[in-house]
Design a protein around this motif. Structure first.
Motif, PDB file in Angstrom:
ATOM      1  N   PHE A   1       4.448 103.953   4.420  1.00 40.48           N
ATOM      2  CA  PHE A   1       4.642 102.515   4.272  1.00 40.48           C
ATOM      3  C   PHE A   1       3.647 101.906   3.300  1.00 40.48           C
ATOM      4  CE2 PHE A   1       5.822 103.942   8.476  1.00 40.48           C
ATOM      5  CZ  PHE A   1       7.109 103.441   8.609  1.00 40.48           C
ATOM      6  N   ASP A   2       4.117 100.925   2.539  1.00 36.98           N
ATOM      7  CA  ASP A   2       3.274 100.158   1.625  1.00 36.98           C
ATOM      8  C   ASP A   2       2.530  99.118   2.448  1.00 36.98           C
ATOM      9  OD1 ASP A   2       2.526  97.888  -0.110  1.00 36.98           O
ATOM     10  OD2 ASP A   2       3.489  99.091  -1.673  1.00 36.98           O
ATOM     11  N   LEU A   3       1.225  99.167   2.433  1.00 34.70           N
ATOM     12  CA  LEU A   3       0.426  98.279   3.273  1.00 34.70           C
ATOM     13  C   LEU A   3       0.562  96.821   2.852  1.00 34.70           C
ATOM     14  CD1 LEU A   3      -1.392  98.469   5.713  1.00 34.70           C
ATOM     15  CD2 LEU A   3      -3.321  98.791   4.203  1.00 34.70           C
ATOM     16  N   ASP A   4       0.642  96.551   1.545  1.00 34.87           N
ATOM     17  CA  ASP A   4       0.775  95.172   1.082  1.00 34.87           C
ATOM     18  C   ASP A   4       2.096  94.555   1.523  1.00 34.87           C
ATOM     19  OD1 ASP A   4      -1.694  95.103  -0.157  1.00 34.87           O
ATOM     20  OD2 ASP A   4      -0.898  95.786  -2.080  1.00 34.87           O
ATOM     21  N   LYS A   5       3.177  95.288   1.380  1.00 35.88           N
ATOM     22  CA  LYS A   5       4.493  94.752   1.728  1.00 35.88           C
ATOM     23  C   LYS A   5       4.683  94.648   3.235  1.00 35.88           C
ATOM     24  CE  LYS A   5       6.731  96.327  -2.456  1.00 35.88           C
ATOM     25  NZ  LYS A   5       7.738  97.210  -3.031  1.00 35.88           N
ATOM     26  N   CYS A   6       4.189  95.621   3.962  1.00 38.58           N
ATOM     27  CA  CYS A   6       4.408  95.652   5.413  1.00 38.58           C
ATOM     28  C   CYS A   6       3.471  94.743   6.177  1.00 38.58           C
ATOM     29  CB  CYS A   6       4.260  97.075   5.939  1.00 38.58           C
ATOM     30  SG  CYS A   6       5.584  98.158   5.425  1.00 38.58           S
ATOM     31  N   SER A   7       2.316  94.428   5.622  1.00 33.48           N
ATOM     32  CA  SER A   7       1.329  93.653   6.379  1.00 33.48           C
ATOM     33  C   SER A   7       1.741  92.194   6.560  1.00 33.48           C
ATOM     34  CB  SER A   7      -0.046  93.748   5.728  1.00 33.48           C
ATOM     35  OG  SER A   7      -0.018  93.193   4.432  1.00 33.48           O
ATOM     36  N   TYR A   8       2.787  91.758   5.866  1.00 41.19           N
ATOM     37  CA  TYR A   8       3.282  90.397   6.073  1.00 41.19           C
ATOM     38  C   TYR A   8       4.016  90.261   7.398  1.00 41.19           C
ATOM     39  CZ  TYR A   8       2.184  89.560   1.186  1.00 41.19           C
ATOM     40  OH  TYR A   8       1.529  89.432  -0.002  1.00 41.19           O
ATOM     41  N   SER A   9       4.552  91.359   7.886  1.00 39.42           N
ATOM     42  CA  SER A   9       5.311  91.347   9.129  1.00 39.42           C
ATOM     43  C   SER A   9       4.372  91.308  10.332  1.00 39.42           C
ATOM     44  CB  SER A   9       6.199  92.587   9.208  1.00 39.42           C
ATOM     45  OG  SER A   9       6.699  92.755  10.505  1.00 39.42           O
ATOM     46  N   LYS A  10       4.641  90.403  11.252  1.00 39.57           N
ATOM     47  CA  LYS A  10       3.821  90.307  12.462  1.00 39.57           C
ATOM     48  C   LYS A  10       3.919  91.596  13.278  1.00 39.57           C
ATOM     49  CE  LYS A  10       3.069  87.476  16.618  1.00 39.57           C
ATOM     50  NZ  LYS A  10       2.261  88.491  17.192  1.00 39.57           N
ATOM     51  N   ARG A  11       5.117  92.193  13.329  1.00 41.98           N
ATOM     52  CA  ARG A  11       5.281  93.437  14.091  1.00 41.98           C
ATOM     53  C   ARG A  11       4.414  94.552  13.525  1.00 41.98           C
ATOM     54  NH1 ARG A  11      11.626  94.081  15.696  1.00 41.98           N
ATOM     55  NH2 ARG A  11      11.473  92.749  17.517  1.00 41.98           N
TER      56      ARG A  11
ATOM     57  N   LEU B   1      -4.625 105.800   6.904  1.00 39.50           N
ATOM     58  CA  LEU B   1      -4.696 104.813   5.836  1.00 39.50           C
ATOM     59  C   LEU B   1      -5.087 105.547   4.559  1.00 39.50           C
ATOM     60  CD1 LEU B   1      -6.669 101.961   7.642  1.00 39.50           C
ATOM     61  CD2 LEU B   1      -4.196 102.182   7.385  1.00 39.50           C
ATOM     62  N   SER B   2      -4.318 105.336   3.498  1.00 37.17           N
ATOM     63  CA  SER B   2      -4.538 106.064   2.247  1.00 37.17           C
ATOM     64  C   SER B   2      -4.751 105.104   1.084  1.00 37.17           C
ATOM     65  CB  SER B   2      -3.328 106.961   1.945  1.00 37.17           C
ATOM     66  OG  SER B   2      -3.465 107.571   0.684  1.00 37.17           O
ATOM     67  N   GLN B   3      -5.556 105.523   0.112  1.00 38.03           N
ATOM     68  CA  GLN B   3      -5.777 104.722  -1.083  1.00 38.03           C
ATOM     69  C   GLN B   3      -4.664 104.920  -2.104  1.00 38.03           C
ATOM     70  OE1 GLN B   3      -7.350 107.626  -0.655  1.00 38.03           O
ATOM     71  NE2 GLN B   3      -7.780 108.589  -2.607  1.00 38.03           N
ATOM     72  N   LEU B   4      -3.755 105.859  -1.850  1.00 38.57           N
ATOM     73  CA  LEU B   4      -2.653 106.122  -2.765  1.00 38.57           C
ATOM     74  C   LEU B   4      -1.478 105.195  -2.471  1.00 38.57           C
ATOM     75  CD1 LEU B   4      -2.761 110.015  -2.653  1.00 38.57           C
ATOM     76  CD2 LEU B   4      -3.749 108.515  -4.386  1.00 38.57           C
ATOM     77  N   ASN B   5      -0.727 104.861  -3.510  1.00 41.20           N
ATOM     78  CA  ASN B   5       0.463 104.033  -3.346  1.00 41.20           C
ATOM     79  C   ASN B   5       1.502 104.764  -2.513  1.00 41.20           C
ATOM     80  OD1 ASN B   5      -0.350 101.810  -4.909  1.00 41.20           O
ATOM     81  ND2 ASN B   5       0.192 102.906  -6.784  1.00 41.20           N
ATOM     82  N   ALA B   6       2.292 104.011  -1.774  1.00 38.18           N
ATOM     83  CA  ALA B   6       3.361 104.597  -0.966  1.00 38.18           C
ATOM     84  C   ALA B   6       4.343 105.356  -1.849  1.00 38.18           C
ATOM     85  CB  ALA B   6       4.077 103.512  -0.172  1.00 38.18           C
ATOM     86  N   SER B   7       4.631 104.836  -3.038  1.00 37.45           N
ATOM     87  CA  SER B   7       5.575 105.518  -3.938  1.00 37.45           C
ATOM     88  C   SER B   7       5.018 106.857  -4.408  1.00 37.45           C
ATOM     89  CB  SER B   7       5.931 104.634  -5.128  1.00 37.45           C
ATOM     90  OG  SER B   7       4.787 104.289  -5.865  1.00 37.45           O
ATOM     91  N   THR B   8       3.725 106.938  -4.631  1.00 41.28           N
ATOM     92  CA  THR B   8       3.090 108.206  -5.023  1.00 41.28           C
ATOM     93  C   THR B   8       3.212 109.218  -3.894  1.00 41.28           C
ATOM     94  OG1 THR B   8       1.515 107.059  -6.457  1.00 41.28           O
ATOM     95  CG2 THR B   8       0.927 109.286  -5.749  1.00 41.28           C
ATOM     96  N   LEU B   9       2.920 108.795  -2.673  1.00 45.59           N
ATOM     97  CA  LEU B   9       3.028 109.692  -1.522  1.00 45.59           C
ATOM     98  C   LEU B   9       4.472 110.128  -1.302  1.00 45.59           C
ATOM     99  CD1 LEU B   9       0.598 107.924   0.970  1.00 45.59           C
ATOM    100  CD2 LEU B   9       0.191 110.032  -0.320  1.00 45.59           C
ATOM    101  N   LYS B  10       5.403 109.193  -1.460  1.00 43.40           N
ATOM    102  CA  LYS B  10       6.824 109.517  -1.295  1.00 43.40           C
ATOM    103  C   LYS B  10       7.249 110.561  -2.332  1.00 43.40           C
ATOM    104  CE  LYS B  10      11.360 107.328  -1.616  1.00 43.40           C
ATOM    105  NZ  LYS B  10      11.844 107.766  -2.896  1.00 43.40           N
TER     106      LYS B  10
END
Length: 88
Positions: free
Chosen positions: A20-30, A69-78
């Motif tokens: 998961f992308d932390l920036d995009k997902c952290s907006y969600s309360k869940r 928690l990773s310093q790499l982008n989610a797209s890189t990991l994917k």
């Protein structure tokens, strides 16, 4: 196969539940609630060494799940996970 997620941390790809992308997902309360609960349970491992950009949820033999928690982008990991190669 294995996935290198940063800072010399390598995990078996068969254990990966999601990346998961932390920036995009952290907006969600869940998502925030999930990460807060995981941190309180002590199952969050910060392998970023810097500001984390993504998180990887994995199953674990001794815990229900573990969150890296990773310093790499989610797209890189994917891309690394889909390539089927060990990335170092």
């Amino acid at each position: 196969m294995y996935l290198h997620i940063g800072q010399n941390e390598i995990i078996p790809d068969r254990r990966i539940i999601g990346i998961f992308d932390l920036d995009k997902c952290s907006y969600s309360k869940r998502t925030r609630d999930y990460l807060t609960a995981a941190e309180q349970e002590g199952v969050v491992l910060d392998v970023s060494g810097d500001i984390p950009k993504s998180f990887v949820v994995c199953d674990h033999p001794y815990h229900r799940q573990i969150v890296y928690l990773s310093q790499l982008n989610a797209s890189t990991l994917k891309n690394r996970a889909e390539s089927g190669q060990l990335e170092l």
